[in-house]
Design an enzyme around this catalytic site. Structure first.
Site, short mmCIF file in Angstrom:
data_model
loop_
_atom_site.label_atom_id
_atom_site.label_comp_id
_atom_site.label_asym_id
_atom_site.label_seq_id
_atom_site.Cartn_x
_atom_site.Cartn_y
_atom_site.Cartn_z
N GLY A 110 16.78 28.82 28.94
CA GLY A 110 16.10 27.60 28.47
C GLY A 110 14.78 26.94 28.27
O GLY A 110 14.14 27.79 29.30
N SER A 111 15.46 25.50 28.93
CA SER A 111 13.94 24.62 29.10
C SER A 111 13.01 25.39 30.44
O SER A 111 11.95 24.45 30.41
CB SER A 111 14.23 23.52 28.54
OG SER A 111 14.65 23.18 27.26
N SER A 112 13.96 25.89 31.47
CA SER A 112 13.18 26.27 32.95
C SER A 112 12.70 27.01 32.22
O SER A 112 11.44 27.02 33.55
CB SER A 112 14.44 26.53 33.64
OG SER A 112 15.15 27.81 32.95
#
Length: 481
Positions: free
Chosen positions: A217-219
């Site tokens: 995801g956004s990590s």
């Protein structure tokens, strides 16, 4: 010599050759295979009849062997078992071994080449041979903090020393008690094994380094941002586009700017600085940024962080990956941690560690020291650089942006009083109708103590709500002793 005697001599000679050949085959050629055969009871008794060295954390044995009152000789026990099971693994008379019990079997059993002189010394002195003591890099407080915070959840947490690569915590949840598999009761062990393997939550899987890897995801936007800085065309103040929605190239699919379907633009006139885009975790900004940076730069940076590399810590680590031969739409979704991005929590902790270590990723290592029964040191941890995805100056810029995420953006739940904390949240979609996985990836520093961490909670929803507080607890346990 008459004919009957010649025939008898010939038969005896053939039988002798057959006997010699079969004896040689079973004692020399097939020796290794027969010894390794699980049905060889003598081998099992020989293996379990020897002292096995302890596995130690902060001076306390978490796995040890004691004399048993049965034919096996020694019984392996674990305390606290479930907390360290993903690290130690199990040692079973029925199902063999896993984890460090497997990876360091020769060392723990005393058969390693490095223990040759110790074995000779034991023989000459009449002492019973003993396995080596294995001291781990694990920080007991950090391990306990991660284990307690993940109680009742599915997921994993990993903490690293950014400067040495030492693994300070490695927790996979749910876990299991290795004592249940170390019992000398075959019936009890088989029942425990069946229960563990029938459990849909897969407690035997080490989610921190293996199993079905996770979309980050956004990590993953940390990798995309690092690639942009390394390309030489961006700084934290560079204005980048960030419309409220973005229709993917050659597709009718529309990407929303925020998890949950938000369509707000990242800033006035559909643009913002790179730093503001990271703080707000703007999907459209990083989808467009990834396409501008290009697949080659993104892949090169990811590989320098450790993506695609086979690691042994000495546990075997499943390589993290991104997709190959990406078209524009696939590159856009890859850049925000979706499409075919698949990672281990260990890999994402390595990403954070590079930011905290002036751009260098160190080889992760679980073993601090190996010593003989008389406390002579055989080997000690030696830090090794694995890759350098960032220059020191760009690593400093990444820390600046990551601190903004924690102080002003989506990661405020990871704040620690008196400490410098930087990070990135993630909300990773992984299936229609399923709640997203929750991520936090970051670092903390106070005085001369540093830690990098990655936490994932399966179906935990927003990283800011679920993973970030867990990461805070783990980081705090390391930097505030």
């Amino acid at each position: 010599m008459n004919r009957p005697l010649r025939h008898l001599w010939l038969v005896v000679s053939v039988l002798f050759v057959l006997l010699f050949t079969s004896t040689t085959y079973f004692q020399v050629v097939a020796q290794g295979r027969l010894n390794a055969d699980g049905r060889n009871v003598r081998t099992i008794y020989n293996e379990f009849g020897r002292h096995r060295g302890p596995i130690v954390v902060d001076g306390t044995a978490i796995a040890s062997s004691a004399r048993s009152d049965d034919s096996y000789g020694y019984l392996r026990s674990y305390d606290p078992g479930a907390m360290y099971a993903p690290v130690t693994g199990y040692y079973s008379v029925v199902y063999g071994f896993s984890g460090l019990e497997r990876a360091l079997n020769d060392t723990l059993s005393g058969d390693a080449d490095a223990l040759f002189y110790q074995r000779i010394s034991d023989i000459l002195s009449g002492k019973q041979g003993q396995g080596a003591t294995v001291e781990l890099t694990i920080d007991a407080k950090a391990q306990e903090a991660a284990y307690d915070a993940l109680d009742g959840k599915k997921g994993a947490a990993v903490a690293l020393d950014p400067e040495t690569g030492a693994v300070l915590a490695m927790v996979s949840a749910p876990s299991y008690d290795p004592d249940d598999l170390a019992s000398h009761s075959t019936k009890d062990v088989q029942a425990a094994w069946s229960k563990l393997n029938d459990d849909p939550d897969r407690p035997l899987t080490n989610r921190a380094i293996a199993g079905d890897l996770y979309p980050p995801g956004s990590s993953f936007k940390l990798v995309t941002a690092a690639a942009a800085l390394e390309s030489g065309g961006y700084t934290p103040e560079t204005q980048i586009p960030g419309p409220g929605t973005y229709t993917l190239p050659q597709s009718s699919s529309v990407m929303n700017n925020h998890a949950g379907g938000g369509t707000e633009a990242c800033g006035p006139d559909d643009s913002s600085t790179l730093q503001a885009a990271l703080e707000q975790s703007c999907n459209t900004s990083f989808a467009l940024l990834g396409q501008e940076v290009g697949e080659d730069q993104l892949r090169t940076t990811a590989e320098e962080f450790g993506f695609g590399q086979k690691l042994s810590i000495p546990l075997s680590v499943t390589p993290s990956t991104i997709g190959d031969d990406l078209d524009a739409s696939q590159l856009a979704t890859t850049s925000i941690g979706q499409y075919e991005d698949r990672v281990t929590p260990l890999q994402m902790a390595m990403v954070a560690s590079a930011m905290a270590n002036d751009g260098a990723v160190m080889q992760p290592q679980l073993v601090q020291k190996v010593s003989t029964s008389d406390l002579s040191t055989i080997s000690e941890l030696t830090p090794k650089e694995l890759g350098r995805p960032l220059s020191a100056s760009n690593a400093a810029l990444m820390r600046q942006m990551m601190e903004g995420v924690v102080s002003e953006g989506t990661g405020t739940a990871a704040q620690i009083d008196g400490a410098e904390v930087g990070g990135k949240t993630g909300t990773a979609e992984w299936g229609d109708g399923r709640t997203a996985h929750s991520w936090f990836v970051g670092y903390a520093q106070q005085d001369d103590r540093k830690v990098a961490v990655a936490v994932v909670v399966e179906e935990g929803g927003y990283g800011s709500r679920t993973a970030a507080p867990i990461a805070r607890d783990v980081m705090e346990a390391v930097i505030q002793p």
